[in-house]
Design an enzyme around this catalytic site. Structure first.
Site: not given
Ligand code: 5GP
Length: 122
Positions: A102, A104
């Site tokens: 998603h 972000h």
């Molecule tokens: P990506 O690698 O997709 O850019 O980062 C995903 C981020 O989402 C990671 O930094 C991870 O710590 C965070 N994250 C994963 N699951 C959760 C959750 O349930 N709650 C929150 N607040 N952050 C999450």
């Protein structure tokens, strides 16, 4: 790739999983990362079902895009890094290790020794 309605951020948006909310507007939500990598580590997500930047770009309205960037800037101000500085990161796809499908934006800040941008090593 179809949007996964059960990804963790979709569940947060539906209120099925709690989050530590920082800021919200009509089209975006900001909350603390569950596993912070910096003293300030906040995530900003659009409320619409966009898996990555390409989908956000292709499908989101101008209002949604505008509200998203407003939320990023407003959130940085609210968590106190507007003047000290911060880094924005949006991991897109496998090479960037995007874990949650998603779109972000990460806001990183609160520490001077974040390091300069470096060229990736082979
Ligand atoms: P990506 O690698 O997709 O850019 O980062 C995903 C981020 O989402 C990671 O930094 C991870 O710590 C965070 N994250 C994963 N699951 C959760 C959750 O349930 N709650 C929150 N607040 N952050 C999450």
């Amino acid at each position: 790739m179809a949007y996964d309605q059960n990804n963790i951020f979709a569940r947060i948006l539906r209120g099925e999983i709690p989050c530590k909310k920082v800021h919200e507007n009509e089209h975006a939500l900001a909350f603390h990362d569950i596993n912070p990598q910096m003293p300030v580590h906040v995530l900003v997500i659009p409320k619409g079902p966009y898996a990555n930047l390409a989908e956000f770009n292709a499908k989101a309205s101008v209002e949604e895009m505008s509200a998203f960037m407003q939320a990023v800037a407003e959130t940085a101000k609210m968590v106190g890094v507007e003047d000290s500085g911060y880094r924005l990161v949006a991991n897109n796809g496998e090479d960037a290790h995007q874990e949650v499908p998603h779109f972000h934006m990460h806001i990183f800040g609160g520490r001077r020794i974040m390091g300069r941008m470096i060229k990736a090593q082979d």
